[in-house]
Design a protein around this motif. Structure first.
Motif, PDB file in Angstrom:
ATOM      1  N   PHE A   1     -13.454  -0.590 -14.367  1.00  0.00           N
ATOM      2  CA  PHE A   1     -12.403  -1.020 -13.440  1.00  0.00           C
ATOM      3  C   PHE A   1     -11.020  -0.997 -14.098  1.00  0.00           C
ATOM      4  CE2 PHE A   1     -16.261  -3.432 -12.170  1.00  0.00           C
ATOM      5  CZ  PHE A   1     -16.529  -2.731 -11.000  1.00  0.00           C
ATOM      6  N   ASN A   2     -10.826  -0.087 -15.035  1.00  0.00           N
ATOM      7  CA  ASN A   2      -9.510   0.091 -15.645  1.00  0.00           C
ATOM      8  C   ASN A   2      -8.894   1.364 -15.068  1.00  0.00           C
ATOM      9  OD1 ASN A   2      -7.298   0.686 -17.361  1.00  0.00           O
ATOM     10  ND2 ASN A   2      -8.239  -0.452 -19.027  1.00  0.00           N
ATOM     11  N   PRO A   3      -7.821   1.251 -14.289  1.00  0.00           N
ATOM     12  CA  PRO A   3      -7.269   2.453 -13.639  1.00  0.00           C
ATOM     13  C   PRO A   3      -6.708   3.469 -14.622  1.00  0.00           C
ATOM     14  CG  PRO A   3      -5.820   0.562 -13.311  1.00  0.00           C
ATOM     15  CD  PRO A   3      -7.078   0.033 -13.925  1.00  0.00           C
ATOM     16  N   SER A   4      -6.312   3.039 -15.819  1.00  0.00           N
ATOM     17  CA  SER A   4      -5.815   3.999 -16.805  1.00  0.00           C
ATOM     18  C   SER A   4      -6.907   4.982 -17.221  1.00  0.00           C
ATOM     19  CB  SER A   4      -5.279   3.262 -18.040  1.00  0.00           C
ATOM     20  OG  SER A   4      -4.154   2.484 -17.716  1.00  0.00           O
TER      21      SER A   4
ATOM     22  N   PHE B   1      -5.808  14.487  -7.381  1.00  0.00           N
ATOM     23  CA  PHE B   1      -7.107  15.078  -7.733  1.00  0.00           C
ATOM     24  C   PHE B   1      -8.239  14.265  -7.133  1.00  0.00           C
ATOM     25  CE2 PHE B   1     -10.823  15.527 -10.433  1.00  0.00           C
ATOM     26  CZ  PHE B   1     -10.958  16.908 -10.505  1.00  0.00           C
ATOM     27  N   GLY B   2      -8.110  12.933  -7.180  1.00  0.00           N
ATOM     28  CA  GLY B   2      -9.088  12.078  -6.524  1.00  0.00           C
ATOM     29  C   GLY B   2     -10.100  11.467  -7.468  1.00  0.00           C
ATOM     30  N   VAL B   3     -10.315  10.157  -7.321  1.00  0.00           N
ATOM     31  CA  VAL B   3     -11.295   9.448  -8.153  1.00  0.00           C
ATOM     32  C   VAL B   3     -12.705   9.898  -7.821  1.00  0.00           C
ATOM     33  CG1 VAL B   3     -12.144   7.159  -8.794  1.00  0.00           C
ATOM     34  CG2 VAL B   3      -9.730   7.484  -8.278  1.00  0.00           C
ATOM     35  N   ASP B   4     -12.960  10.245  -6.571  1.00  0.00           N
ATOM     36  CA  ASP B   4     -14.318  10.583  -6.152  1.00  0.00           C
ATOM     37  C   ASP B   4     -14.830  11.872  -6.788  1.00  0.00           C
ATOM     38  OD1 ASP B   4     -14.288   8.353  -4.525  1.00  0.00           O
ATOM     39  OD2 ASP B   4     -13.506   9.451  -2.793  1.00  0.00           O
TER      40      ASP B   4
ATOM     41  N   THR C   1       0.817  -1.206   0.000  1.00  0.00           N
ATOM     42  CA  THR C   1       0.000   0.000   0.000  1.00  0.00           C
ATOM     43  C   THR C   1       0.853   1.259   0.000  1.00  0.00           C
ATOM     44  OG1 THR C   1      -1.734  -1.198   1.193  1.00  0.00           O
ATOM     45  CG2 THR C   1      -1.851   1.198   1.212  1.00  0.00           C
ATOM     46  N   ASP C   2       1.941   1.231   0.730  1.00  0.00           N
ATOM     47  CA  ASP C   2       2.861   2.367   0.803  1.00  0.00           C
ATOM     48  C   ASP C   2       4.237   1.895   0.337  1.00  0.00           C
ATOM     49  OD1 ASP C   2       4.237   4.653   1.285  1.00  0.00           O
ATOM     50  OD2 ASP C   2       3.731   4.813   3.411  1.00  0.00           O
ATOM     51  N   PRO C   3       4.539   1.973  -0.963  1.00  0.00           N
ATOM     52  CA  PRO C   3       5.810   1.436  -1.470  1.00  0.00           C
ATOM     53  C   PRO C   3       7.039   2.088  -0.860  1.00  0.00           C
ATOM     54  CG  PRO C   3       4.284   1.858  -3.271  1.00  0.00           C
ATOM     55  CD  PRO C   3       3.695   2.476  -2.057  1.00  0.00           C
TER      56      PRO C   3
ATOM     57  N   ASN D   1      -3.266  -4.752 -12.207  1.00  0.00           N
ATOM     58  CA  ASN D   1      -3.275  -6.136 -11.743  1.00  0.00           C
ATOM     59  C   ASN D   1      -3.825  -6.285 -10.336  1.00  0.00           C
ATOM     60  OD1 ASN D   1      -2.075  -7.131 -14.139  1.00  0.00           O
ATOM     61  ND2 ASN D   1      -0.046  -6.542 -13.400  1.00  0.00           N
ATOM     62  N   ALA D   2      -4.341  -5.224  -9.748  1.00  0.00           N
ATOM     63  CA  ALA D   2      -4.890  -5.299  -8.402  1.00  0.00           C
ATOM     64  C   ALA D   2      -6.320  -5.842  -8.439  1.00  0.00           C
ATOM     65  CB  ALA D   2      -4.871  -3.924  -7.746  1.00  0.00           C
ATOM     66  N   GLU D   3      -6.764  -6.415  -7.332  1.00  0.00           N
ATOM     67  CA  GLU D   3      -8.120  -6.939  -7.267  1.00  0.00           C
ATOM     68  C   GLU D   3      -9.144  -5.808  -7.280  1.00  0.00           C
ATOM     69  OE1 GLU D   3      -8.605  -9.525  -3.973  1.00  0.00           O
ATOM     70  OE2 GLU D   3      -7.080 -10.947  -4.629  1.00  0.00           O
ATOM     71  N   ASP D   4      -8.827  -4.691  -6.651  1.00  0.00           N
ATOM     72  CA  ASP D   4      -9.706  -3.531  -6.618  1.00  0.00           C
ATOM     73  C   ASP D   4      -8.918  -2.324  -7.124  1.00  0.00           C
ATOM     74  OD1 ASP D   4     -11.638  -1.644  -6.176  1.00  0.00           O
ATOM     75  OD2 ASP D   4     -11.434  -1.633  -3.985  1.00  0.00           O
ATOM     76  N   PRO D   5      -8.845  -2.122  -8.451  1.00  0.00           N
ATOM     77  CA  PRO D   5      -8.004  -1.048  -8.982  1.00  0.00           C
ATOM     78  C   PRO D   5      -8.395   0.342  -8.485  1.00  0.00           C
ATOM     79  CG  PRO D   5      -8.671  -2.564 -10.727  1.00  0.00           C
ATOM     80  CD  PRO D   5      -9.486  -2.904  -9.523  1.00  0.00           C
ATOM     81  N   ILE D   6      -9.696   0.617  -8.375  1.00  0.00           N
ATOM     82  CA  ILE D   6     -10.133   1.944  -7.959  1.00  0.00           C
ATOM     83  C   ILE D   6      -9.763   2.193  -6.501  1.00  0.00           C
ATOM     84  CG2 ILE D   6     -12.067   3.540  -7.898  1.00  0.00           C
ATOM     85  CD1 ILE D   6     -11.263   2.427 -10.676  1.00  0.00           C
ATOM     86  N   GLY D   7      -9.974   1.211  -5.659  1.00  0.00           N
ATOM     87  CA  GLY D   7      -9.553   1.354  -4.269  1.00  0.00           C
ATOM     88  C   GLY D   7      -8.045   1.470  -4.138  1.00  0.00           C
ATOM     89  N   GLU D   8      -7.322   0.784  -5.034  1.00  0.00           N
ATOM     90  CA  GLU D   8      -5.862   0.876  -5.018  1.00  0.00           C
ATOM     91  C   GLU D   8      -5.402   2.287  -5.373  1.00  0.00           C
ATOM     92  OE1 GLU D   8      -2.368  -1.763  -4.553  1.00  0.00           O
ATOM     93  OE2 GLU D   8      -4.507  -2.065  -4.259  1.00  0.00           O
TER      94      GLU D   8
END
Length: 368
Positions: free
Chosen positions: A208-211, A301-304, A133-135, A153-160
């Protein structure tokens, strides 16, 4: 040339590297950085293949850290390190060391990797899957100037993405951000051709595509406009639509390879926007080792704050109506209270009619 070492140490691995270079006739070390790949056994082959192809552009020492899970309590208590050293044609244009960690040494991988780093050379740490979570605060991530993850490749890209935004440290980057570099370049070039103001934007792509999310956040952050995110069947990003004061600008890629750029009052043109391999993505990230401020600004900026094209649920309308009606209800209650407490005030708006009704018998009596 390959050298297998079982139950070994970092010192023996360094000796094997020197022995391998002498055996192939290249005693000098001509590498520019150390690439540390932290992965599992399942994804090690693909990650190593991509790093080997990227080494043609960036000769490097590649250290592949594979943490093996022991099944029995006896194996978990015993620490062991196995290594495979590759030099020459088997390692591309650099050197490769595959480290397999067993037992308690799994929790101290940084102590194994540290003696194998190239002296006075930058270090890049890459997690193809299962990134922390914190590299920056990871023991292995703390060794690198750049830390590369892949939220695709994450299970929950948006949460990631939300976790990456909260824990961002200069030097962090994401291959999902690298995938949209051609899109950002093409959109910037399109806006340079017109003298207009962008009023709104829409980004269309796989769910669910983070790009897709990162491109939408980049547009919203740089243009300061509302950006709508709409889902499609893919592959990947499929379209970007910009509403401007001079007319629409559309970049459409329905098949994942060839896109069409449409600018108002200009002929459509075909542009190459092929989806790139992982080796090309990691090679691009190795070209620059300074912090990516544009990525940091878009991520924060934030996904929300993005607008979803899906229709709003019915409950939202009810909630809005309830909110709009709240002041009226509050005024009614206030008026009722005022009328009960001070019936002589004729300027109480909500309780005016009730107060007048109460005074009507007294007025009749006074008249008589």
């Amino acid at each position: 040339m390959k050298i297998d070492l079982t139950d070994t140490t970092s010192s023996n691995i360094n000796k094997a590297l020197v022995q391998g270079r002498r055996a192939i006739g290249t005693p000098a070390v001509g590498m520019v950085l150390t690439l540390v790949i932290v992965t599992d056994e399942e994804n090690a082959y693909d990650a190593l293949k991509a790093a080997s192809e990227a080494s043609r552009e960036h000769p490097s020492r590649t250290l592949v850290v594979i943490k093996r899970v022991a099944r029995s309590p006896r194996d978990r208590a015993k620490a062991r390190l196995d290594a495979e050293v590759r030099v020459g044609a088997d390692a591309g244009t650099g050197e490769t060391v595959i480290l397999r960690l067993y037992g308690e040494v799994v929790d101290h991988a940084q102590s194994v990797v540290l003696p194998l780093l190239l002296p006075d050379a930058p270090v890049v740490v890459w997690w193809p899957v299962n990134a922390p979570t914190d590299p920056a605060n990871d023991p292995l991530g703390a060794l690198g100037q750049r830390r590369v993850t892949d939220t695709y490749n994450a299970e929950d890209p948006i949460g990631e993405l939300k976790d990456r935004s909260a824990a961002y440290t200069p030097g962090d980057t994401d291959l999902s951000w690298t995938r949209i570099t051609p899109w950002r370049s093409m959109l910037a070039a399109a806006l340079d051709q017109v003298v207009c103001e962008v009023t709104a934007a829409e980004v269309e792509g796989e769910e669910f595509n983070p790009s897709v999310e990162l491109l939408a956040m980049w547009l919203a952050d740089r243009l300061n406009v509302s950006v709508r995110r709409s889902p499609s069947k893919g592959p990947g990003l499929t379209a970007v639509r910009l509403a401007t004061t001079c007319g629409p600008i559309v970049l459409d890629r329905p098949n994942g390879s060839l896109a069409t750029l449409s600018i108002h009052e200009q002929p459509d043109r075909a542009v190459a926007l092929k989806r790139r391999e992982t080796s090309e993505l990691i090679a691009e990230e190795l070209r620059r080792l300074d912090p990516d401020d544009i990525y940091a600004s878009a991520l924060r900026f934030g996904v929300d704050r993005l607008v979803d094209q899906a229709p709003e649920p019915t409950g939202g309308g009810a909630g809005t109506g309830g909110t709009a009606g709240a002041p009226a209800a509050a005024g009614a209650e206030t008026g009722a209270g005022d009328g009960a407490g001070d019936g002589g005030k004729a300027d109480a708006t909500a309780g005016k009619s009730g107060s007048a009704a109460k005074k009507s018998p007294a007025k009749k009596a006074a008249a008589k």
